[in-house]
Enzyme design. Structure first.
Site, PDB file in Angstrom:
ATOM      1  N   ARG A 261     -19.787  10.089   6.552  1.00  0.00           N
ATOM      2  CA  ARG A 261     -20.391   8.898   7.202  1.00  0.00           C
ATOM      3  C   ARG A 261     -20.736   9.040   8.614  1.00  0.00           C
ATOM      4  NH1 ARG A 261     -16.807   3.890   4.315  1.00  0.00           N
ATOM      5  NH2 ARG A 261     -17.165   4.771   2.199  1.00  0.00           N
ATOM      6  N   ARG A 276     -10.890   6.674  11.536  1.00  0.00           N
ATOM      7  CA  ARG A 276     -12.433   6.472  11.350  1.00  0.00           C
ATOM      8  C   ARG A 276     -12.951   8.243  11.548  1.00  0.00           C
ATOM      9  NH1 ARG A 276     -15.397   2.185  11.202  1.00  0.00           N
ATOM     10  NH2 ARG A 276     -13.975   0.825  11.710  1.00  0.00           N
ATOM     11  N   GLU A 348      -7.275  -1.762   6.828  1.00  0.00           N
ATOM     12  CA  GLU A 348      -7.999  -1.581   5.407  1.00  0.00           C
ATOM     13  C   GLU A 348      -7.895  -0.305   4.811  1.00  0.00           C
ATOM     14  OE1 GLU A 348     -12.246  -2.392   5.415  1.00  0.00           O
ATOM     15  OE2 GLU A 348     -12.636  -1.026   3.672  1.00  0.00           O
ATOM     16  N   SER A 351     -11.234  -1.154  -0.622  1.00  0.00           N
ATOM     17  CA  SER A 351     -12.231  -2.069  -0.924  1.00  0.00           C
ATOM     18  C   SER A 351     -12.754  -2.217  -2.344  1.00  0.00           C
ATOM     19  CB  SER A 351     -13.277  -1.948   0.055  1.00  0.00           C
ATOM     20  OG  SER A 351     -14.247  -2.945   0.246  1.00  0.00           O
ATOM     21  N   ARG A 390      -6.636   7.523   5.278  1.00  0.00           N
ATOM     22  CA  ARG A 390      -5.707   6.412   5.835  1.00  0.00           C
ATOM     23  C   ARG A 390      -4.330   6.172   5.016  1.00  0.00           C
ATOM     24  NH1 ARG A 390     -10.187   1.785   7.148  1.00  0.00           N
ATOM     25  NH2 ARG A 390     -11.494   3.090   8.440  1.00  0.00           N
TER      26      ARG A 390
END
Length: 422
Positions: A261, A276, A348, A351, A390
């Site tokens: 990403r 991130r 988070e 999802s 994560r």
RNA sequence: GGAGAGGUGGCCGAGCUGGUCGAAGGCAGCCGCCUGCUAAGCGGUUGUGGGAGUAAAAUCUCACCCAGGGUUCGAAUCCCUGCCUCUCCGCCA
């Protein structure tokens, strides 16, 4: 993508639903205008085409009788010319309606809480107690550095900011988590797949990353290809342009892939640590379901993702995203947030979404009911189960000891072959 | 990277010297008949998407023979481009 006909016939409802997302409904009005023009032109074109077909047939018949066909041919020529002009305009309008439609988001499910942004998301449930420390808990990047298992400096030398080099037991922890999660998922009936992580444009359109979110993607220039931002893309596209049999559904897949990403527009957010990254590993859960089952399937998919955290004994909570925070393609989404002692808050880690027929219509994934004519679009769902990077963060921070070592969660010991990272 | 072959309906497989071709034939499926079981046999039927139409049907119409363009009054059939598959050579983990 929404159904053009549905938008046409339920304009009020669509506008109302999309307003709750904070979507500019002027785009719908514009779409309808283009769509109306397209349809009336289509009608015209078809009328001419019918005329041309009839003339051609007559010419063919006359020729067989060796009659003169010059006047018919001339007439047909004129008709064909009329078609050509209109077809060109029709093509433009087709393109315009399609683009317009591709940029309209999915309609939220009625059970989704109404709200303007993430502050209005609703907590559904919590699991586990955040651990009480008798010392000041560290951030995972400090823990990683002290243990010598995470190296950001060298990663940035090799690739740049937001990349990481995992070493020793850190690398092994990452690998252990992949194996652990895939094993848990396959034991529940998800079929393991290992898909391409570079895909073509059609696949990106199919799941909704393109055309709207190009800036999030890493691209390859020469053959025009894209690095996947999530396994959702290649796995959902497994069945693009297919008609599935009713008895094949539901289909469950799980895949572990790297994800890429750009994180454009997130400068200054989570600049430190693993949270991130431009590249990270993620285990994904993907489902194809019948429309009447899809929201049930979302519940069970979310439970399956939660189960991973429960097995790792990591405290978390489940949050229902409100209408304003919902992703572009989703009709309903649950975020699973894991407790991070280093940040003293939930973050988070998964999802889980039901996209209803939104992706299926784009990707043209249908199924046929037994004994019924015609086809229907399937519903697609997916969720992380879980994001590996994560999870590493969560383990390091939740299982850290006063001496700087990290206890390996029981469920992972057979994969790690050690009980502590030190 | 070089040289060839090919992509047709659920499958197999014609058509490819352009014109009732949405597409022969076979298989499979469905419906009916016949045969006191099974098999064989006989007749019929079986694609997808869009638009118009209807309360819903019926019905009408357009498009679709890998995809996108082009030639032509007319293309599955001719011409370009792309994608994919296969065979041979080269290269390579």
């Amino acid at each position: 993508m929404l159904d053009a006909r549905f938008v046409r016939e339920n304009t009020e409802k669509v506008m109302k639903a999309l307003e709750q997302r904070g979507y500019e409904t002027g785009n719908i009005a514009e779409f309808l205008k283009i769509e109306d023009g397209r349809r009336s032109l289509l009608l015209e074109v078809e009328k001419y085409r019918q005329q041309r077909n009839e003339l051609s047939e007559r010419i063919s018949k006359l020729k067989r009788e060796c009659s003169d066909v010059t006047s018919e041919t001339q007439e047909a020529k004129n008709v064909s010319e009329s078609i050509k002009i209109r077809e060109e305009r029709l093509r433009e309008l087709d393109e315009k309606t399609k683009t317009s439609l591709l940029n309209i988001p999915n309609i939220p499910h009625e059970s989704v809480p109404v709200g303007k942004d993430e502050t209005e998301n609703v907590e559904i449930r919590r699991w586990g107690e955040p651990r009480k420390f008798d010392f000041e808990p560290m951030n995972h990047w400090d823990i990683g550095e002290i243990l010598g298992i995470i190296d950001f400096e060298r990663a940035s030398k090799i690739a740049g900011a937001r990349f990481v080099l995992m070493k020793g037991l850190g690398a092994r922890l990452e690998r252990a988590l992949m194996n652990f999660m895939l094993n848990v998922n396959t034991s529940k009936g998800y079929q393991e797949v290992l898909p391409p992580i570079i895909v073509n444009r059609e696949s990106m359109i199919g799941t909704g990353q393109l055309p709207k979110f190009a800036s999030e993607l890493f691209t390859i220039a020469d053959p025009e290809l894209y690095l996947i931002p999530t396994a959702e893309v290649p796995v959902t596209n497994i069945h693009r342009n297919e008609i599935l049999k009713e008895e094949e559904l539901p289909i469950y897949y799980t895949a572990c892939t790297p994800c890429f990403r750009r994180e454009a527009g997130s400068y200054g957010k989570d600049v430190r640590g693993l949270i991130r990254q431009h590249q990270f590993n993620k285990v994904e859960l993907v489902k194809f379901a019948k429309p009447e089952d899809s929201f049930e399937e979302l519940e069970s998919l979310t439970r399956d993702a939660e189960d991973i955290l429960q097995k790792l004994e990591l405290p978390y909570r489940v949050v229902a995203l409100c209408t304003g925070d919902l992703g572009f393609a989703a009709a309903k989404t649950y975020d699973i947030e894991v407790w991070l002692p280093g940040q003293q808050r939930y973050r988070e880690i998964s999802s889980c979404s039901n996209f209803t027929d939104f992706q299926a219509r784009r990707a043209n994934i249908r199924f046929k009911r037994e004994g019924k004519k015609g086809t229907e679009f399937v519903h697609t769902l997916n969720g992380s189960g879980l994001a590996i990077g994560r999870t590493v963060v969560a383990i390091l921070e939740n299982y850290q000891q006063k001496d700087g070592s990290v206890v390996v969660p029981k469920a992972l010991r057979k994969y790690m072959e050690v009980e502590t990272i030190k």
